[in-house]
Design an enzyme around this catalytic site. Structure first.
Site, short mmCIF file in Angstrom:
data_model
loop_
_atom_site.label_atom_id
_atom_site.label_comp_id
_atom_site.label_asym_id
_atom_site.label_seq_id
_atom_site.Cartn_x
_atom_site.Cartn_y
_atom_site.Cartn_z
N LYS A 14 96.33 6.27 111.81
CA LYS A 14 95.55 7.06 110.81
C LYS A 14 94.89 6.26 109.85
O LYS A 14 93.61 6.62 109.51
CB LYS A 14 96.73 7.61 109.78
CG LYS A 14 97.67 8.62 110.42
CD LYS A 14 98.72 9.19 109.51
CE LYS A 14 99.38 8.29 108.73
NZ LYS A 14 100.60 7.55 109.36
N ARG A 89 103.74 13.36 102.83
CA ARG A 89 104.71 12.62 103.96
C ARG A 89 106.18 13.52 103.86
O ARG A 89 107.12 12.98 104.47
CB ARG A 89 105.22 11.39 103.38
CG ARG A 89 104.82 10.48 104.49
CD ARG A 89 105.37 8.93 104.07
NE ARG A 89 105.28 8.01 104.91
CZ ARG A 89 104.09 7.25 104.95
NH1 ARG A 89 102.98 7.57 104.55
NH2 ARG A 89 104.02 6.16 105.90
N ARG A 128 100.91 -5.55 114.99
CA ARG A 128 99.90 -5.89 113.75
C ARG A 128 100.43 -6.73 112.64
O ARG A 128 99.86 -7.09 111.84
CB ARG A 128 99.51 -4.37 113.17
CG ARG A 128 100.39 -3.91 112.40
CD ARG A 128 100.04 -2.40 111.96
NE ARG A 128 101.02 -1.55 111.16
CZ ARG A 128 101.09 -0.28 110.83
NH1 ARG A 128 99.80 0.26 110.99
NH2 ARG A 128 102.21 0.11 110.31
N ARG A 130 102.62 -6.51 109.99
CA ARG A 130 102.42 -6.20 108.70
C ARG A 130 103.93 -6.63 108.03
O ARG A 130 105.09 -6.63 108.82
CB ARG A 130 101.97 -4.80 108.22
CG ARG A 130 101.44 -4.49 106.79
CD ARG A 130 101.11 -3.28 106.84
NE ARG A 130 102.21 -2.32 106.72
CZ ARG A 130 101.81 -0.80 106.97
NH1 ARG A 130 100.71 -0.64 107.14
NH2 ARG A 130 102.84 -0.27 106.82
N ARG A 141 111.43 3.85 110.02
CA ARG A 141 110.20 4.65 109.37
C ARG A 141 110.18 5.83 110.48
O ARG A 141 109.42 6.83 110.06
CB ARG A 141 108.98 3.74 109.51
CG ARG A 141 108.97 3.02 108.10
CD ARG A 141 108.18 1.80 108.11
NE ARG A 141 106.84 1.75 108.57
CZ ARG A 141 106.22 0.85 108.90
NH1 ARG A 141 106.82 -0.32 109.34
NH2 ARG A 141 104.88 1.01 109.26
P1 ADP Z 1 102.26 3.60 108.20
O1 ADP Z 1 100.69 3.40 108.21
O2 ADP Z 1 102.93 2.68 109.02
O3 ADP Z 1 102.60 4.98 108.32
P2 ADP Z 1 101.84 3.55 105.30
O4 ADP Z 1 101.00 2.19 104.82
O5 ADP Z 1 101.34 4.91 105.13
O6 ADP Z 1 102.33 3.13 106.64
O7 ADP Z 1 103.28 3.46 104.42
C1 ADP Z 1 104.19 2.16 104.15
C2 ADP Z 1 105.15 2.62 103.32
O8 ADP Z 1 104.65 3.01 101.98
C3 ADP Z 1 106.05 3.69 103.86
O9 ADP Z 1 106.92 3.27 104.74
C4 ADP Z 1 106.73 4.23 102.53
O10 ADP Z 1 107.56 3.32 102.04
C5 ADP Z 1 105.63 4.15 101.49
N1 ADP Z 1 104.82 5.36 101.41
C6 ADP Z 1 103.59 5.41 101.66
N2 ADP Z 1 103.14 6.81 101.49
C7 ADP Z 1 104.09 7.33 100.92
C8 ADP Z 1 104.45 8.62 100.40
N3 ADP Z 1 103.35 9.59 100.59
N4 ADP Z 1 105.81 9.22 100.00
C9 ADP Z 1 106.64 8.13 99.89
N5 ADP Z 1 106.52 6.63 100.49
C10 ADP Z 1 105.31 6.30 100.94
#
Ligand code: ADP
Length: 184
Positions: A14, A89, A128, A130, A141
């Site tokens: 994404k 989310r 990756r 992170r 997750r």
């Molecule tokens: P990925 O690309 O792996 O899906 P993100 O960078 O989108 O990961 O998100 C990393 C973390 O940030 C999530 O695991 C969560 O803890 C938090 N997070 C991101 N966006 C949201 C959201 N909209 N609501 C709640 N937590 C979020």
């Protein structure tokens, strides 16, 4: 101009695709994950609240996220359109977004589900490196994704806003498919 949401499991690409689309359409890429990581790095109050949830692979509570998204969509550059990545989310976040867009007189064009099989997303995330990409957090997750985020697919499908794109292809092919979905 477009106002689009990218949905899909963690590791589905994404972030990469949203950034490419944002460059193509010259609109902001709004990633709640990036906004949260920036807040954590800057040690802001919001970042301090979010960190433990992110480190364990859980969702940061809505009370922390919703105001952050409202502030970002309120910025002048978001008037020209946006690509949302990592938000909404959960169904409650999707409902919040609907209300917010109504308030600021904007309409969502499309929610695109980036479809990638589980085994592929796990190997991509392990690759990756992170901070939150260790095996245990990744497992959590994916669980959170299935329980809380996947229902947003039905939410947008019920509202005739959903398109699915096969994300298990070459990066350029996925971008082309996303552009086609946005143009449709
Ligand atoms: P990925 O690309 O792996 O899906 P993100 O960078 O989108 O990961 O998100 C990393 C973390 O940030 C999530 O695991 C969560 O803890 C938090 N997070 C991101 N966006 C949201 C959201 N909209 N609501 C709640 N937590 C979020």
């Amino acid at each position: 101009m477009t106002r689009s949401i990218l949905l899909g499991p963690p590791g589905s690409g994404k972030g990469t695709q949203a950034q490419r689309l944002a460059n193509l359409y010259q609109i902001p890429h709004i990633s709640t994950g990036d906004l949260l990581r920036e807040a954590v790095a800057n040690e802001t109050e919001l970042g301090k609240k979010a960190k433990e949830y992110m480190d364990s692979g859980n969702l940061v509570p809505d009370e922390t996220i919703l105001g952050m998204v409202r502030d970002r969509l309120d910025q002048p550059d978001a008037k020209a359109g946006w690509i949302l990545d990592g938000f909404p989310r959960s169904v409650s976040q999707a409902e919040f977004l609907d209300k917010l867009l109504q308030e600021i007189s904007q309409e969502l064009d499309i929610a695109i589900n980036l479809d990638v099989p589980d085994d592929i997303v796990v190997s991509r995330m392990l690759g990756r490196g992170r901070a939150d990409d260790n095996e245990e957090t990744i497992r959590r997750r994916l669980e959170v994704y299935r329980e809380q985020t996947a229902p947003t697919i039905d939410y947008y499908s019920d509202r005739d806003k959903l398109v699915s794109v096969d994300g298990d292809r070459d990066v350029d092919e996925v971008t082309a498919a996303l552009q086609a979905a946005i143009a449709s």
